[in-house]
Scaffold this motif. Sequence first.
Motif, mmCIF file in Angstrom:
data_model
loop_
_atom_site.group_PDB
_atom_site.id
_atom_site.type_symbol
_atom_site.label_atom_id
_atom_site.label_comp_id
_atom_site.label_asym_id
_atom_site.label_seq_id
_atom_site.Cartn_x
_atom_site.Cartn_y
_atom_site.Cartn_z
ATOM 1 N N LEU A 49 -1.653 -22.322 -9.374
ATOM 2 C CA LEU A 49 -1.249 -22.380 -7.972
ATOM 3 C C LEU A 49 -2.478 -22.257 -7.072
ATOM 4 C CD1 LEU A 49 1.952 -20.142 -8.026
ATOM 5 C CD2 LEU A 49 1.771 -22.607 -8.351
ATOM 6 N N ASP A 50 -2.433 -22.937 -5.944
ATOM 7 C CA ASP A 50 -3.578 -22.929 -5.034
ATOM 8 C C ASP A 50 -3.100 -23.333 -3.629
ATOM 9 O OD1 ASP A 50 -6.536 -22.866 -4.560
ATOM 10 O OD2 ASP A 50 -6.155 -24.967 -4.039
ATOM 11 N N PRO A 51 -3.478 -22.551 -2.586
ATOM 12 C CA PRO A 51 -4.349 -21.374 -2.605
ATOM 13 C C PRO A 51 -3.587 -20.115 -2.997
ATOM 14 C CG PRO A 51 -3.646 -21.808 -0.370
ATOM 15 C CD PRO A 51 -3.069 -22.911 -1.203
ATOM 16 N N ILE A 52 -4.345 -19.062 -3.299
ATOM 17 C CA ILE A 52 -3.769 -17.750 -3.581
ATOM 18 C C ILE A 52 -4.221 -16.799 -2.483
ATOM 19 C CG2 ILE A 52 -3.512 -15.890 -5.256
ATOM 20 C CD1 ILE A 52 -2.553 -18.604 -6.280
ATOM 21 N N LEU A 53 -3.271 -16.231 -1.762
ATOM 22 C CA LEU A 53 -3.572 -15.305 -0.681
ATOM 23 C C LEU A 53 -3.100 -13.903 -1.054
ATOM 24 C CD1 LEU A 53 -2.255 -17.411 2.347
ATOM 25 C CD2 LEU A 53 -4.538 -17.455 1.342
ATOM 26 N N VAL A 54 -3.902 -12.899 -0.731
ATOM 27 C CA VAL A 54 -3.499 -11.507 -0.882
ATOM 28 C C VAL A 54 -3.521 -10.876 0.502
ATOM 29 C CG1 VAL A 54 -4.002 -9.266 -1.913
ATOM 30 C CG2 VAL A 54 -4.400 -11.362 -3.238
ATOM 31 N N ARG A 55 -2.377 -10.339 0.935
ATOM 32 C CA ARG A 55 -2.266 -9.765 2.269
ATOM 33 C C ARG A 55 -1.844 -8.297 2.181
ATOM 34 N NH1 ARG A 55 -2.036 -14.072 6.070
ATOM 35 N NH2 ARG A 55 -3.673 -15.460 5.306
ATOM 36 N N LYS A 56 -2.616 -7.435 2.806
ATOM 37 C CA LYS A 56 -2.259 -6.020 2.902
ATOM 38 C C LYS A 56 -1.464 -5.797 4.186
ATOM 39 C CE LYS A 56 -6.133 -4.065 0.295
ATOM 40 N NZ LYS A 56 -7.256 -3.082 0.314
ATOM 41 N N VAL A 57 -0.443 -4.951 4.098
ATOM 42 C CA VAL A 57 0.359 -4.654 5.275
ATOM 43 C C VAL A 57 0.490 -3.150 5.441
ATOM 44 C CG1 VAL A 57 1.688 -6.796 5.128
ATOM 45 C CG2 VAL A 57 2.547 -4.748 3.985
ATOM 46 N N GLU A 58 0.702 -2.739 6.675
ATOM 47 C CA GLU A 58 0.994 -1.346 6.995
ATOM 48 C C GLU A 58 2.500 -1.242 7.226
ATOM 49 O OE1 GLU A 58 -1.098 1.145 7.062
ATOM 50 O OE2 GLU A 58 -2.993 0.034 6.813
ATOM 51 N N VAL A 59 3.162 -0.408 6.446
ATOM 52 C CA VAL A 59 4.602 -0.225 6.576
ATOM 53 C C VAL A 59 4.860 0.899 7.566
ATOM 54 C CG1 VAL A 59 6.759 0.324 5.393
ATOM 55 C CG2 VAL A 59 5.002 -1.055 4.243
ATOM 56 N N ALA A 60 5.455 0.554 8.698
ATOM 57 C CA ALA A 60 5.688 1.530 9.756
ATOM 58 C C ALA A 60 6.783 2.508 9.343
ATOM 59 C CB ALA A 60 6.085 0.814 11.046
ATOM 60 N N ALA A 61 6.643 3.743 9.789
ATOM 61 C CA ALA A 61 7.671 4.758 9.553
ATOM 62 C C ALA A 61 8.744 4.585 10.619
ATOM 63 C CB ALA A 61 7.074 6.156 9.612
ATOM 64 N N GLU B 236 12.882 1.011 3.024
ATOM 65 C CA GLU B 236 13.096 -0.323 2.445
ATOM 66 C C GLU B 236 13.113 -1.394 3.531
ATOM 67 O OE1 GLU B 236 16.174 -2.762 -0.477
ATOM 68 O OE2 GLU B 236 16.799 -0.896 0.476
ATOM 69 N N ALA B 237 13.821 -1.120 4.626
ATOM 70 C CA ALA B 237 13.890 -2.087 5.726
ATOM 71 C C ALA B 237 12.522 -2.261 6.374
ATOM 72 C CB ALA B 237 14.916 -1.638 6.757
ATOM 73 N N ALA B 238 11.776 -1.161 6.530
ATOM 74 C CA ALA B 238 10.442 -1.247 7.129
ATOM 75 C C ALA B 238 9.511 -2.072 6.252
ATOM 76 C CB ALA B 238 9.873 0.153 7.337
ATOM 77 N N ALA B 239 9.578 -1.867 4.931
ATOM 78 C CA ALA B 239 8.742 -2.646 4.005
ATOM 79 C C ALA B 239 9.127 -4.121 4.047
ATOM 80 C CB ALA B 239 8.887 -2.101 2.588
ATOM 81 N N ARG B 240 10.432 -4.401 4.138
ATOM 82 C CA ARG B 240 10.884 -5.795 4.209
ATOM 83 C C ARG B 240 10.379 -6.464 5.472
ATOM 84 N NH1 ARG B 240 15.995 -4.924 4.237
ATOM 85 N NH2 ARG B 240 16.191 -5.022 6.498
ATOM 86 N N GLN C 79 0.821 -1.219 0.000
ATOM 87 C CA GLN C 79 0.000 0.000 0.000
ATOM 88 C C GLN C 79 0.857 1.273 0.000
ATOM 89 O OE1 GLN C 79 -3.916 -0.550 2.303
ATOM 90 N NE2 GLN C 79 -2.446 -1.625 3.618
ATOM 91 N N LEU C 80 1.978 1.212 -0.696
ATOM 92 C CA LEU C 80 2.883 2.357 -0.740
ATOM 93 C C LEU C 80 2.722 3.189 -1.994
ATOM 94 C CD1 LEU C 80 6.172 0.704 0.614
ATOM 95 C CD2 LEU C 80 4.593 2.208 1.841
#
Length: 353
Positions: free
Chosen positions: A77-89, A95-99, A56-57
């Motif tokens: 491929l199965d299953p297919i998962l979509v995960r949203k994340v919050e990247v902390a400041a 880059e490290a926060a996103a990783r 979400q950047l």
Amino acid sequence: MLQDALAEAGYPARVLVACSGGPDSLALAAVAAYFARRGHVDGHPVSIGAVVVDHQLQPGSAAVAAAAAVTLQELGLDPILVRKVEVAAAGTGPEAAARDARHAALETAADDTGASAVLLGHTLDDQAEQVLLGLARGSGTRSLAGMRPVRGRLLRPFLGLRRIETLEICGVEGLDPWHDPSNTDVSFARSRTRVEVLPMLEDKLGPGVAESLARTASILQLDADYLEQVADDTFARLQQRTGTEFSQELSLPEAALRELAPAVRFRVIAKAAAAVGGQQPSYQRLLAAEALLRRQGSAGPVELPGGVGVYRLSLAQLLAAEQSEAGQSVAGVPREGARCGKLVFRPQQRPQD
């Protein structure tokens, strides 16, 4: 390459591919889909799904993640998962926060699906960039060793593959990968390394620079692993714990520390700090802590990251305390062992709830 990675991991029965929709991870998904359709690797049953992490950047990131999920489903491929994340400041940088956010999401997805392996699409080019960034930052062996082919549940089967080869795989498979604009945004150090520095080195020094950097990482991984094992064994032998359940202290005898090779000594000091709740110290902080060994009398404390103070307790102090305790154990050292000073690692007192 993927077949070898799965074999090294013990032929996991459930596997997830981490896919952003970019060429590297999409090529990996296409290769994994071949084994998913067969249902086995070298005769070992395997089920392969995928997880897409939306950081979400960027505007439209949800649409990119949804498109990647559709492609992965079409690959079988199965299953297919979509995960949203919050990247902390965080102070570690974007880059490290996103990783960190991405890895946490991948670990959770693996837990939810029962997967014992998660495949990442990092290539030889990524490894070369990692080594260059470590050199520029003045990092130690651990950083220059780059990314590991296997780290826990994370597998990187493409570390021997060039980025251009993943584009070729996508072309052969008829896949249209998404190209992350941040990869060419030179405001990021990694992107500058990718777009400007590595091509310049290849131009000035000749082809093969990326391969040489990746080979350096492989060699240093062996060295780092050996030093880490020696440091683990040494720390276990030297550590002396004292204190209560709620306020632990740890000490190391200075005479034994002085006898260690510097590469091991610094690692043992870092392990002592971590053992009482600290974080990995910078090289400058480790130098400051190690310098206490050359002081006379009591000295310190030197503050280390994570709220840990380290100070030198002299032999005179130990003997005085020993006498006052009528021969009882002093700070974890029996009377007959109190023949030298020690470094003491003490966590900061935290307020009670």
